[in-house]
Design an enzyme around this catalytic site. Sequence first.
Site, mmCIF file in Angstrom:
data_model
loop_
_atom_site.group_PDB
_atom_site.id
_atom_site.type_symbol
_atom_site.label_atom_id
_atom_site.label_comp_id
_atom_site.label_asym_id
_atom_site.label_seq_id
_atom_site.Cartn_x
_atom_site.Cartn_y
_atom_site.Cartn_z
ATOM 1 N N THR A 159 0.808 -1.218 0.000
ATOM 2 C CA THR A 159 0.000 0.000 0.000
ATOM 3 C C THR A 159 0.843 1.271 0.000
ATOM 4 O O THR A 159 0.338 2.352 -0.289
ATOM 5 C CB THR A 159 -0.936 0.016 1.219
ATOM 6 O OG1 THR A 159 -0.148 -0.157 2.410
ATOM 7 C CG2 THR A 159 -1.954 -1.123 1.129
ATOM 8 N N ASP A 160 2.120 1.154 0.322
ATOM 9 C CA ASP A 160 3.040 2.298 0.289
ATOM 10 C C ASP A 160 3.829 2.216 -1.012
ATOM 11 O O ASP A 160 4.658 1.326 -1.198
ATOM 12 C CB ASP A 160 3.978 2.232 1.492
ATOM 13 C CG ASP A 160 4.997 3.359 1.519
ATOM 14 O OD1 ASP A 160 4.972 4.211 0.605
ATOM 15 O OD2 ASP A 160 5.835 3.380 2.438
ATOM 16 N N VAL A 161 3.569 3.151 -1.922
ATOM 17 C CA VAL A 161 4.232 3.096 -3.236
ATOM 18 C C VAL A 161 5.522 3.921 -3.278
ATOM 19 O O VAL A 161 6.093 4.121 -4.351
ATOM 20 C CB VAL A 161 3.282 3.558 -4.368
ATOM 21 C CG1 VAL A 161 2.087 2.639 -4.467
ATOM 22 C CG2 VAL A 161 2.862 5.004 -4.176
#
Length: 206
Positions: free
Chosen positions: A118-120
């Site tokens: 979810t953290d790009v």
Amino acid sequence: LKYAVTKINSLDPDSSSVRINDLDLTISQSGTYNIYNGLCAYAVAKELNIEDKFINKSLQNQSSSFGRQESLTIGNKDVRIILVKNPAGYNQALDTLCLNKENFNSAFLLNDNYADGTDVSWIWDVNFEKLKDTPIDNVFISGTRCYDMAVRLKIAGLNTDKFIVKEDYEELTNEIEKAPNDKVYILATYTAMINYRKYLHSKGYI
């Protein structure tokens, strides 16, 4: 070492020719990382007493599927889908693109679902800067975080006049069909690859 790559005879966007010990082999999968894979397969096969001629025939006739350098045709375009999941693998994929001497197009699909991470922010650890000097034509950008990817590619120095941002898969596919040359690479994170393949399957491309 009992088994080692002693020479890389050639390396291009589609395959490689290498020497393992004293045997020259063709590996029908592109990229340095597939030379490692080929070496591993060779070592296992030799330990199982398989003859060199059968190993060579197998390595030069490998085909990919399910987004791992999977090849397909969209319109008259030769498309290759490459799954990318982390900076190390992404950099290897970009190294393959950089082997192109002739013009090509590339699509970058970035999602941030649970299976993607979810953290790009990890895309900032990918060396997209190496694409600046490649003969890349259209730069297609899609996925749920397409604008994050567009910013990253802009900062990397790619020509924003070539950017085509399409969140909708039908619009993306239509643009790919209109690309200025016949070679298109699609670099996609996991759920982006899965979802786009589903769309392509629904339209008969896969």
